[in-house]
Design a protein around this motif. Sequence first.
Motif, short mmCIF file in Angstrom:
data_model
loop_
_atom_site.label_atom_id
_atom_site.label_comp_id
_atom_site.label_asym_id
_atom_site.label_seq_id
_atom_site.Cartn_x
_atom_site.Cartn_y
_atom_site.Cartn_z
N PHE A 117 -7.01 -11.70 7.03
CA PHE A 117 -7.88 -10.54 6.86
C PHE A 117 -8.94 -10.77 5.80
O PHE A 117 -10.06 -10.26 5.91
CB PHE A 117 -7.07 -9.28 6.59
CG PHE A 117 -6.41 -8.77 7.84
CD1 PHE A 117 -7.16 -8.27 8.89
CD2 PHE A 117 -5.05 -8.84 7.99
CE1 PHE A 117 -6.58 -7.85 10.05
CE2 PHE A 117 -4.44 -8.41 9.15
CZ PHE A 117 -5.21 -7.91 10.19
N VAL A 120 -4.37 1.81 9.67
CA VAL A 120 -4.28 2.15 8.25
C VAL A 120 -3.61 3.52 8.08
O VAL A 120 -2.81 3.72 7.17
CB VAL A 120 -5.67 2.13 7.59
CG1 VAL A 120 -5.64 2.71 6.19
CG2 VAL A 120 -6.23 0.72 7.58
N GLY A 129 -13.45 2.65 4.59
CA GLY A 129 -14.03 1.40 5.10
C GLY A 129 -14.10 1.37 6.61
O GLY A 129 -15.09 0.90 7.20
N SER A 130 -13.08 1.89 7.29
CA SER A 130 -13.10 1.89 8.75
C SER A 130 -14.19 2.82 9.28
O SER A 130 -14.83 2.52 10.29
CB SER A 130 -11.73 2.25 9.33
OG SER A 130 -11.35 3.55 8.95
N ILE A 156 -13.02 -10.47 6.84
CA ILE A 156 -14.03 -9.62 6.21
C ILE A 156 -15.15 -10.42 5.54
O ILE A 156 -16.17 -9.85 5.15
CB ILE A 156 -13.42 -8.60 5.23
CG1 ILE A 156 -12.74 -9.30 4.08
CG2 ILE A 156 -12.49 -7.65 5.93
CD1 ILE A 156 -12.31 -8.37 2.96
N VAL A 212 0.80 -1.23 0.00
CA VAL A 212 0.00 0.00 0.00
C VAL A 212 0.83 1.28 0.00
O VAL A 212 0.28 2.35 -0.24
CB VAL A 212 -1.02 0.04 1.16
CG1 VAL A 212 -1.95 -1.14 1.10
CG2 VAL A 212 -0.34 0.13 2.49
N PHE A 241 -5.80 2.06 -2.25
CA PHE A 241 -6.01 1.11 -1.16
C PHE A 241 -6.17 1.79 0.20
O PHE A 241 -7.13 1.54 0.92
CB PHE A 241 -4.83 0.12 -1.13
CG PHE A 241 -5.01 -1.03 -0.19
CD1 PHE A 241 -5.81 -2.10 -0.54
CD2 PHE A 241 -4.37 -1.04 1.04
CE1 PHE A 241 -5.97 -3.17 0.33
CE2 PHE A 241 -4.53 -2.10 1.91
CZ PHE A 241 -5.32 -3.17 1.55
N LYS A 242 -5.21 2.63 0.53
CA LYS A 242 -5.23 3.27 1.85
C LYS A 242 -6.47 4.16 2.04
O LYS A 242 -7.17 4.04 3.05
CB LYS A 242 -3.94 4.05 2.07
CG LYS A 242 -3.72 4.48 3.48
CD LYS A 242 -2.32 5.04 3.66
CE LYS A 242 -2.10 5.51 5.07
NZ LYS A 242 -0.74 5.99 5.29
N LEU A 269 -9.47 1.93 2.57
CA LEU A 269 -9.49 1.32 3.91
C LEU A 269 -9.87 2.34 4.98
O LEU A 269 -10.56 1.99 5.95
CB LEU A 269 -8.14 0.69 4.24
CG LEU A 269 -7.95 -0.73 3.77
CD1 LEU A 269 -6.55 -1.22 4.12
CD2 LEU A 269 -8.99 -1.66 4.34
N LEU A 285 -8.63 0.05 13.50
CA LEU A 285 -8.31 -0.15 12.09
C LEU A 285 -7.96 1.18 11.43
O LEU A 285 -7.00 1.27 10.66
CB LEU A 285 -9.48 -0.81 11.35
CG LEU A 285 -9.28 -1.01 9.85
CD1 LEU A 285 -8.12 -1.95 9.58
CD2 LEU A 285 -10.56 -1.52 9.21
#
Length: 189
Positions: free
Chosen positions: A170, A77, A36-37, A174, A20, A29-30, A33, A73
């Motif tokens: 991971f 991240v 997503g968190s 998920i 990442v 990606f980062k 995420l 998370l």
Amino acid sequence: GSSIPINPFLYGEASISNIVKRFPINFIFKPLLLIGSILLIFYWSRYNTLFVDILKSQKNIFRLFGIISAICLFFHVLFLGFKFENEILNSIKKLFIIFFILFEVAAQYFLTLGLFANKKKLIELCNIKLIHFKIGYLILVIPVTLVLIVIMLIFDLTSKYHYLLEWNYFAILIFYYLLSYLMWFKKIN
């Protein structure tokens, strides 16, 4: 992190943090995420709303564990790809992922327990078979989590095996959210 195509799920060639921090993945990606968190906080809060409004349950510990896991998370991240000179800061960075895992599994456990306890009230709203499947999933994930933590504490794994475990664990963790999504379809043909 590689000039040739790799598959870390099968061969463990690279860590998540190594992948990442590279261009162009670092711009995709980062941020996803991090988003997503934040969405996880909404996920656990919405389930709490379901339990309060429909199931009339006020004490829902899964929400607390879920939100703490999402916050852990987020910070993990946020610091992905950073190398701190201070060993204490590096240890704190590692604690974020450990706490994410522990609180996430605890949240999943308590949510599934609550769903199972109220399955008669939920029979018209969701697919009860998937609640049972979630229980089976947790019967697998909880011991695997504990065994992996013990292995990682006792043994000094090579980076290849560490990365292999990291990617696959991971992905499995998920999978719970896919089950949650599918559970709300009353009939699956």
